[in-house]
Write a protein that holds these residues in place. Structure first.
Motif, PDB file in Angstrom:
ATOM      1  N   HIS A  75      60.658 101.133  -7.355  1.00 52.76           N
ATOM      2  CA  HIS A  75      59.202 101.109  -7.205  1.00 52.76           C
ATOM      3  C   HIS A  75      58.414 100.556  -8.223  1.00 52.76           C
ATOM      4  N   GLU A  76      58.945 100.379  -9.358  1.00 53.32           N
ATOM      5  CA  GLU A  76      57.996  99.376 -10.330  1.00 53.32           C
ATOM      6  C   GLU A  76      58.612  98.067 -10.347  1.00 53.32           C
ATOM      7  N   GLY A  77      59.421  97.605  -9.347  1.00 54.51           N
ATOM      8  CA  GLY A  77      59.667  96.424  -9.070  1.00 54.51           C
ATOM      9  C   GLY A  77      59.885  96.064  -7.590  1.00 54.51           C
ATOM     10  N   ILE A 320      65.381  95.571  -8.599  1.00 55.17           N
ATOM     11  CA  ILE A 320      65.196  95.083  -9.717  1.00 55.17           C
ATOM     12  C   ILE A 320      63.714  95.230 -10.229  1.00 55.17           C
ATOM     13  N   ARG A 321      63.528  95.448 -11.705  1.00 53.82           N
ATOM     14  CA  ARG A 321      62.308  95.384 -12.131  1.00 53.82           C
ATOM     15  C   ARG A 321      61.986  94.304 -13.152  1.00 53.82           C
ATOM     16  N   GLN A 327      55.913  91.919  -8.062  1.00 48.51           N
ATOM     17  CA  GLN A 327      54.723  93.071  -7.722  1.00 48.51           C
ATOM     18  C   GLN A 327      55.305  94.249  -7.604  1.00 48.51           C
ATOM     19  N   PRO A 328      55.120  95.170  -8.276  1.00 48.30           N
ATOM     20  CA  PRO A 328      55.395  96.573  -8.166  1.00 48.30           C
ATOM     21  C   PRO A 328      55.354  97.013  -6.723  1.00 48.30           C
ATOM     22  N   LEU A 367      61.597  86.996  -5.909  1.00 49.05           N
ATOM     23  CA  LEU A 367      61.232  87.787  -7.054  1.00 49.05           C
ATOM     24  C   LEU A 367      59.861  87.555  -7.336  1.00 49.05           C
ATOM     25  N   THR A 368      59.411  86.203  -7.543  1.00 50.90           N
ATOM     26  CA  THR A 368      57.994  85.778  -7.708  1.00 50.90           C
ATOM     27  C   THR A 368      57.002  85.951  -6.507  1.00 50.90           C
ATOM     28  N   GLY A 369      57.676  86.238  -5.401  1.00 47.68           N
ATOM     29  CA  GLY A 369      56.589  85.902  -4.177  1.00 47.68           C
ATOM     30  C   GLY A 369      56.165  84.675  -3.767  1.00 47.68           C
TER      31      GLY A 369
END
Length: 496
Positions: A75-77, A320-321, A327-328, A367-369
């Motif tokens: 949820h934080e990642g 992955i966080r 973005q969480p 991961l970065t969007g």
């Protein structure tokens, strides 16, 4: 490319890869966004053992398993709904994580040392006895970038489990500076004495983080949970036995207790990162090496389980966080595979991976969007018999479809050689489309066979020593009174 040449190319003078195209200023800009300045990112990689896709709360399949700290990472990642391991059993899956290569390319496609099944219909190929020393591991690559590296827990990549400091094939010879190795408990172990070493693995990891808080570190945290033999504290098991629906096939109270113990440890690791002020510059990953053992816990909504190329054996939890970068609350439905960790961690650390040296791709765009991954097929090759699985098989997923090829049927020219599923709509693999879509079968089968040649996969052959009365004996000499536990003797793909 051999180890020496690879490491030379990937030395500390190398810069990041695709990050420069995703963020203005490249990797340094990513670091600045996290508030960590020029300090490299720490990486904590947490690996569970035989944990099913449905055994994390964040997937929403079951609320039986308590995984608040694994869920916190998700949820934080970001978490991936379509994450795959490169093999349905442990040793080859772990080899793919460490090298970025398909197990078929490594000629390490079964657990070590494996069983030969000398009287089965097909003859299994002779795989390597251990992860070859000439292979470059992610630990070795990160050491070249100035990281201190630690391995804590299960290894299972050498020819036996008699781990010794400095022995070739053990973690210390594969790039790890600090090593604690453990093995699964014996069936008569005391469950109240940390039988699966979850507490000790956590303690060693916390100690490693504390001692290396002022330098970049890579912690490989490799649990035995939730592998057999199943055992835990009686009170913790009873807590799960009082939960609603505890007798449902998806829910296993002992597994619930084991997972809760591991999750507590994961929480302690996250708390330690917070206490030391490291959380904002540490990437934390959670992954399972393969699917769960279906006869102890149903993998529904997925079909099958460990040692099978059905989704239940190869689709696994992955979260992955990465503070300041991911973005969480993100979710990705893009298919990814364990081969991808090597190039991803390399890019996070600012190392360059030579073209064609690994099979995985960096997950940085997801991961970065900043983008998506190139279109690609994911493939599996399991030319083995396994006492907990189905028959030898391989598979390919490309786009919406997944094809499974059954090696016995192919090599013996029998019926039901392949299954075809529209996996994006039928994750349970109930609707076999092979007879209705022959052109799609032809296309995917040709792609799969080309991949087998490209990776120089070891192939099965018809066994001249086939004996129908002994075909499920794991080894040539098997005591008459010893159970050989081959649980699925019937061909499974006639369903649907």
């Amino acid at each position: 490319m051999n180890r020496r040449k690879f490491v030379k190319v990937c030395g500390r003078g190398s810069l990041a890869l695709a990050a420069s195209s995703l963020w203005p200023g490249g990797l340094n800009s990513l670091l600045a966004r996290s508030g960590s300045g020029d300090k490299p990112w720490n990486i904590v990689f947490i690996l569970s053992d035989d944990q099913g896709w449905n055994q994390v709360r964040y997937h929403g399949v079951s609320d039986f398993y308590d995984t608040p700290n694994i869920d916190r990472i998700a949820h934080e990642g970001i978490y991936f709904t379509d994450a795959y391991t490169a093999a349905p059993v442990c040793s080859p899956a772990r080899a793919s994580i460490l090298t970025g290569k398909y197990p078929a390319r490594l000629h390490l496609t079964d657990y070590l040392p494996g069983n030969r099944y000398p009287y089965a219909k097909l003859k299994t190929p002779q795989q390597v006895r251990a992860l070859p020393l000439e292979e470059v591991t992610i630990a070795e690559l990160l050491k070249q970038q100035g990281y201190v590296t630690g391995h804590f827990g299960k290894w299972h990549l050498n020819y036996d489990k008699n781990y010794q400091p400095g022995r070739p094939g053990d973690p210390g010879s594969q790039g790890f500076d600090v090593v604690y190795t453990s093995v699964k408990p014996k069936p008569d172990a005391d469950p109240d004495k940390d039988a699966h070493h979850a507490i000790e693995i956590t303690r060693r990891t916390l100690e490693f983080i504390e001692h290396n808080k002022d330098r970049p570190f890579f912690a490989y945290v490799s649990h035995h949970v939730v592998h057999r033999p199943l055992m835990e504290n009686k009170d913790l098991i009873n807590y799960y036995k009082t939960k609603p629906h505890h007798a449902d096939p998806v829910n296993n109270p002992i597994m619930g207790a084991m997972i809760k113990r591991m999750d507590w440890g994961i929480g302690k690791i996250l708390d330690k990162l917070d206490a030391l002020g490291l959380a904002e510059r540490t990437v934390v990953v959670f992954f399972s090496d393969n699917g769960g053992f279906k006869y102890l816990q149903d993998q529904a909504p997925l079909r099958g389980g460990k040692a099978m190329v059905f989704e239940g054996g190869i689709r696994v939890p992955f979260a992955i966080r990465w503070p300041g970068v991911i973005q969480p609350g993100s979710v990705s439905h893009v298919p990814v595979i364990s081969n991808d960790f090597f190039p991803t961690f390399a890019e996070i650390a600012g190392a360059q991976v030579p073209d064609g040296s690994v099979d995985g791709v960096s997950l940085m765009p997801l991961l970065t969007g900043g983008g998506t991954l190139p279109e690609r097929a994911l493939c599996w090759h399991y030319p083995h018999y396994h006492r907990q699985g189905f028959k030898p098989s391989g598979a390919i997923r490309w786009g919406e479809y997944k094809l499974i090829e059954w090696y016995e049927q192919t090599l013996l020219n029998e019926e039901h050689q392949v299954d075809l599923y529209r996996i994006t709509e039928d994750m349970s693999e109930n609707n076999n489309l092979a007879d209705r879509m022959p052109e799609k079968v032809k296309q995917l089968r040709e792609m799969f066979h080309k991949w087998l040649k490209d990776v120089n996969a070891q192939m099965m052959t018809v066994n001249p020593d086939f004996d129908p009365e002994k075909q499920y004996w794991p080894e040539k000499d098997w005591p008459q009174d010893k159970d050989y536990e081959y649980l699925d003797m019937l061909h499974p793909n006639k369903q649907g």
